[in-house]
Design an enzyme around this catalytic site. Structure first.
Site, PDB file in Angstrom:
ATOM      1  CE1 TYR A  64      44.090  -3.181 -64.962  1.00  0.00           C
ATOM      2  CE2 TYR A  64      45.047  -2.941 -67.265  1.00  0.00           C
ATOM      3  CZ  TYR A  64      44.073  -2.609 -66.234  1.00  0.00           C
ATOM      4  OH  TYR A  64      43.531  -1.298 -66.235  1.00  0.00           O
ATOM      5  CG  ASN A 100      43.913   0.996 -78.703  1.00  0.00           C
ATOM      6  OD1 ASN A 100      43.085   1.398 -78.207  1.00  0.00           O
ATOM      7  ND2 ASN A 100      44.185   0.954 -80.161  1.00  0.00           N
ATOM      8  CG  HIS A 117      45.200   5.937 -72.533  1.00  0.00           C
ATOM      9  ND1 HIS A 117      44.251   5.516 -73.041  1.00  0.00           N
ATOM     10  CD2 HIS A 117      45.279   7.306 -72.181  1.00  0.00           C
ATOM     11  CE1 HIS A 117      43.488   6.831 -73.097  1.00  0.00           C
ATOM     12  NE2 HIS A 117      44.338   7.897 -72.743  1.00  0.00           N
ATOM     13  CB  SER A 190      33.584   6.083 -77.982  1.00  0.00           C
ATOM     14  OG  SER A 190      34.290   6.253 -76.775  1.00  0.00           O
ATOM     15  CB  ALA A 232      40.115   0.217 -88.308  1.00  0.00           C
TER      16      ALA A 232
HETATM   17  P1  NAD Z   1      40.460  12.275 -66.585  1.00  0.00           P
HETATM   18  O1  NAD Z   1      39.306  12.805 -67.109  1.00  0.00           O
HETATM   19  O2  NAD Z   1      40.841  11.818 -65.393  1.00  0.00           O
HETATM   20  O3  NAD Z   1      41.596  12.922 -67.387  1.00  0.00           O
HETATM   21  C1  NAD Z   1      42.851  11.880 -67.641  1.00  0.00           C
HETATM   22  C2  NAD Z   1      44.016  13.138 -67.483  1.00  0.00           C
HETATM   23  O4  NAD Z   1      43.922  14.168 -68.473  1.00  0.00           O
HETATM   24  C3  NAD Z   1      43.811  13.967 -66.196  1.00  0.00           C
HETATM   25  O5  NAD Z   1      45.334  14.135 -65.543  1.00  0.00           O
HETATM   26  C4  NAD Z   1      43.288  15.042 -66.482  1.00  0.00           C
HETATM   27  O6  NAD Z   1      43.950  16.400 -65.800  1.00  0.00           O
HETATM   28  C5  NAD Z   1      43.997  15.270 -67.941  1.00  0.00           C
HETATM   29  N1  NAD Z   1      42.778  16.223 -68.808  1.00  0.00           N
HETATM   30  C6  NAD Z   1      41.530  16.060 -68.965  1.00  0.00           C
HETATM   31  N2  NAD Z   1      41.128  17.039 -69.661  1.00  0.00           N
HETATM   32  C7  NAD Z   1      42.147  17.173 -70.497  1.00  0.00           C
HETATM   33  C8  NAD Z   1      42.229  18.435 -71.443  1.00  0.00           C
HETATM   34  N3  NAD Z   1      41.346  18.857 -71.937  1.00  0.00           N
HETATM   35  N4  NAD Z   1      43.576  18.584 -71.786  1.00  0.00           N
HETATM   36  C9  NAD Z   1      44.603  18.180 -71.314  1.00  0.00           C
HETATM   37  N5  NAD Z   1      44.664  17.342 -70.245  1.00  0.00           N
HETATM   38  C10 NAD Z   1      43.312  16.923 -69.807  1.00  0.00           C
HETATM   39  O7  NAD Z   1      40.645  10.731 -67.644  1.00  0.00           O
HETATM   40  P2  NAD Z   1      39.982   9.327 -66.778  1.00  0.00           P
HETATM   41  O8  NAD Z   1      38.899   9.130 -67.750  1.00  0.00           O
HETATM   42  O9  NAD Z   1      39.836   9.449 -65.432  1.00  0.00           O
HETATM   43  O10 NAD Z   1      41.358   8.488 -67.309  1.00  0.00           O
HETATM   44  C11 NAD Z   1      42.552   8.779 -67.118  1.00  0.00           C
HETATM   45  C12 NAD Z   1      43.247   8.288 -68.248  1.00  0.00           C
HETATM   46  O11 NAD Z   1      43.363   6.787 -67.853  1.00  0.00           O
HETATM   47  C13 NAD Z   1      42.579   8.470 -69.585  1.00  0.00           C
HETATM   48  O12 NAD Z   1      43.271   8.879 -70.691  1.00  0.00           O
HETATM   49  C14 NAD Z   1      41.984   7.200 -69.804  1.00  0.00           C
HETATM   50  O13 NAD Z   1      41.699   6.562 -71.099  1.00  0.00           O
HETATM   51  C15 NAD Z   1      43.008   6.196 -69.350  1.00  0.00           C
HETATM   52  N6  NAD Z   1      42.323   4.874 -68.910  1.00  0.00           N
HETATM   53  C16 NAD Z   1      43.250   3.861 -69.181  1.00  0.00           C
HETATM   54  C17 NAD Z   1      42.708   2.738 -68.957  1.00  0.00           C
HETATM   55  C18 NAD Z   1      43.476   1.267 -69.189  1.00  0.00           C
HETATM   56  O14 NAD Z   1      42.989   0.266 -68.923  1.00  0.00           O
HETATM   57  N7  NAD Z   1      44.662   1.623 -70.050  1.00  0.00           N
HETATM   58  C19 NAD Z   1      41.383   2.577 -68.328  1.00  0.00           C
HETATM   59  C20 NAD Z   1      40.836   3.303 -67.826  1.00  0.00           C
HETATM   60  C21 NAD Z   1      41.462   4.655 -68.138  1.00  0.00           C
HETATM   61  N1  APR Z   2      36.922  -0.319 -86.733  1.00  0.00           N
HETATM   62  C1  APR Z   2      36.941   1.067 -86.260  1.00  0.00           C
HETATM   63  N2  APR Z   2      35.943   1.408 -85.026  1.00  0.00           N
HETATM   64  C2  APR Z   2      35.560   0.471 -84.490  1.00  0.00           C
HETATM   65  C3  APR Z   2      35.608  -0.843 -84.746  1.00  0.00           C
HETATM   66  C4  APR Z   2      36.066  -1.465 -86.100  1.00  0.00           C
HETATM   67  N3  APR Z   2      36.418  -2.723 -86.240  1.00  0.00           N
HETATM   68  N4  APR Z   2      35.020  -1.700 -83.654  1.00  0.00           N
HETATM   69  C5  APR Z   2      34.429  -0.761 -82.829  1.00  0.00           C
HETATM   70  N5  APR Z   2      34.805   0.469 -83.243  1.00  0.00           N
HETATM   71  C6  APR Z   2      34.618   1.580 -82.695  1.00  0.00           C
HETATM   72  C7  APR Z   2      33.241   1.787 -81.828  1.00  0.00           C
HETATM   73  O1  APR Z   2      32.108   2.093 -82.467  1.00  0.00           O
HETATM   74  C8  APR Z   2      33.757   2.732 -80.734  1.00  0.00           C
HETATM   75  O2  APR Z   2      33.138   4.159 -81.172  1.00  0.00           O
HETATM   76  O3  APR Z   2      35.552   1.730 -81.662  1.00  0.00           O
HETATM   77  C9  APR Z   2      35.025   2.429 -80.562  1.00  0.00           C
HETATM   78  C10 APR Z   2      35.631   2.086 -79.331  1.00  0.00           C
HETATM   79  O4  APR Z   2      35.503   2.871 -78.242  1.00  0.00           O
HETATM   80  P1  APR Z   2      35.771   2.654 -76.800  1.00  0.00           P
HETATM   81  O5  APR Z   2      35.414   1.136 -76.386  1.00  0.00           O
HETATM   82  O6  APR Z   2      35.025   3.870 -75.906  1.00  0.00           O
HETATM   83  O7  APR Z   2      37.447   2.580 -76.864  1.00  0.00           O
HETATM   84  P2  APR Z   2      38.077   4.037 -76.752  1.00  0.00           P
HETATM   85  O8  APR Z   2      37.568   5.062 -77.286  1.00  0.00           O
HETATM   86  O9  APR Z   2      39.573   3.613 -77.219  1.00  0.00           O
HETATM   87  O10 APR Z   2      38.392   4.327 -75.189  1.00  0.00           O
HETATM   88  C11 APR Z   2      39.352   5.393 -74.818  1.00  0.00           C
HETATM   89  O11 APR Z   2      39.050   4.859 -72.514  1.00  0.00           O
HETATM   90  O12 APR Z   2      38.688   3.159 -70.892  1.00  0.00           O
HETATM   91  C12 APR Z   2      39.653   4.187 -71.350  1.00  0.00           C
HETATM   92  O13 APR Z   2      41.866   3.853 -71.486  1.00  0.00           O
HETATM   93  C13 APR Z   2      40.753   3.389 -71.928  1.00  0.00           C
HETATM   94  O14 APR Z   2      41.910   4.026 -74.072  1.00  0.00           O
HETATM   95  C14 APR Z   2      40.591   3.693 -73.489  1.00  0.00           C
HETATM   96  C15 APR Z   2      39.832   4.971 -73.383  1.00  0.00           C
END
Ligand code: NAD
Ligand code: APR
Length: 242
Positions: A64, A100, A117, A190, A232
């Site tokens: 991190y 993000n 997040h 995504s 974007a």
């Molecule tokens: P998860 O599947 O564990 O769900 C995340 C939370 O949302 C859980 O508390 C779950 O109960 C709740 N949830 C799931 N589905 C829901 C719905 N339909 N309505 C309301 N609440 C719902 O998610 P995950 O993939 O294990 O990840 C947990 C969270 O952490 C996600 O939001 C993910 O994006 C985030 N995350 C962040 C990072 C980072 O680096 N910031 C990395 C990985 C995951």
């Molecule tokens: N403009 C718009 N979209 C873009 C661009 C761009 N320039 N470049 C890439 N993308 C799109 C890709 O096509 C993809 O669909 O951005 C998306 C990124 O998807 P992910 O990498 O899955 O990221 P995200 O959807 O934010 O992930 C959700 O997962 O790991 C957890 O907590 C983490 O918040 C994250 C969550």
């Protein structure tokens, strides 16, 4: 595009959900890009879960710290600026919900972003219920990770990890914004991680016109009325123009 520009210009409320793709053109890697995505190179459960942190706090803390340096070097792009300009021109109309953990929306001047997040630049206690009131995060003993001198609590990044619940207030505000908007723009996600992935469908069920802005197909394309295939930084300024 002209019809959509008009729809946005006339909308009483516009909701924008952003994901890692919103930061891609600022040089911050996304998660699931096949080549450059973080999860293509690292194991998310080792680096983005509490279990992974407890198993190897130094590895996760260092990862991190490296990502924080990347965020600090990054600059907001024209898409971030277009959102902030729109919010200034039309107070009370725009709500941005982001998955993000970087601060690019904030550094572009956008206030009041709903952060589902967390914030990678913030620290928090690993065991919040354990530390004594006298434990001060700012006084933690420096280290990899820092540690509380009084109770030994470890410091962790202020982000939501896999398996963790989202900040309750943020999730409630996000659901309300999705259900109240006339137009939802879903930018750079995504759509594979819940519950954020469900916001587009929630907006559509409430009568919003849902638009995906993404160069690629997403898991939630079926929830949208239209998909603008492109980046974007190019499409948001066109869509939000004066
Ligand atoms: P998860 O599947 O564990 O769900 C995340 C939370 O949302 C859980 O508390 C779950 O109960 C709740 N949830 C799931 N589905 C829901 C719905 N339909 N309505 C309301 N609440 C719902 O998610 P995950 O993939 O294990 O990840 C947990 C969270 O952490 C996600 O939001 C993910 O994006 C985030 N995350 C962040 C990072 C980072 O680096 N910031 C990395 C990985 C995951
Ligand atoms: N403009 C718009 N979209 C873009 C661009 C761009 N320039 N470049 C890439 N993308 C799109 C890709 O096509 C993809 O669909 O951005 C998306 C990124 O998807 P992910 O990498 O899955 O990221 P995200 O959807 O934010 O992930 C959700 O997962 O790991 C957890 O907590 C983490 O918040 C994250 C969550």
């Amino acid at each position: 595009m002209a019809a959509l520009q008009a729809r946005v210009a006339q909308a009483a409320r516009v909701c924008v959900l952003t994901g890692a793709g919103m930061s891609a053109e600022s040089g911050i890697p996304t998660f699931r890009d096949a080549q450059s995505g973080l999860w293509a190179r690292f194991d998310p459960m080792q680096l983005a879960s509490e279990e992974g942190f407890r198993a190897d706090p130094r590895l996760v803390w260092d990862w991190y710290a490296q990502r924080r340096e990347g965020v600090r070097r990054a600059q907001p792009h024209a898409g971030h600026v277009a959102l902030a300009d729109f919010a200034r021109r039309r107070p009370g109309v725009l709500t941005v919900i982001t998955q993000n953990v970087d601060d690019l929306h904030q550094r572009a001047g956008l206030l009041g972003t709903i952060r589902l997040h967390g914030d990678i630049l913030q620290d928090q206690w690993l065991s919040p219920s354990r530390h004594a009131p006298a434990c001060d995060l700012a006084q933690a003993v420096p280290g990899r990770p820092p540690r509380c001198a009084l109770c030994g609590n470890l410091v962790r990044p202020g982000v939501v990890w896999f398996g963790e619940s989202l900040p309750h207030g943020a999730w409630q505000a996000a659901e309300q914004a999705a259900q109240a908007c006339a137009v939802m723009l879903v930018v750079g996600t995504s759509g594979v991680v819940w519950p954020a992935a469900g916001l587009a469908a929630a907006a559509r069920r409430s009568g919003a016109h849902v638009v995906i802005i993404n160069p690629a197909a997403t898991e939630i394309d079926g929830d949208a009325h239209e998909h603008l295939a492109g980046p974007a930084a190019e499409l948001l300024p066109k869509l939000l123009m004066r």
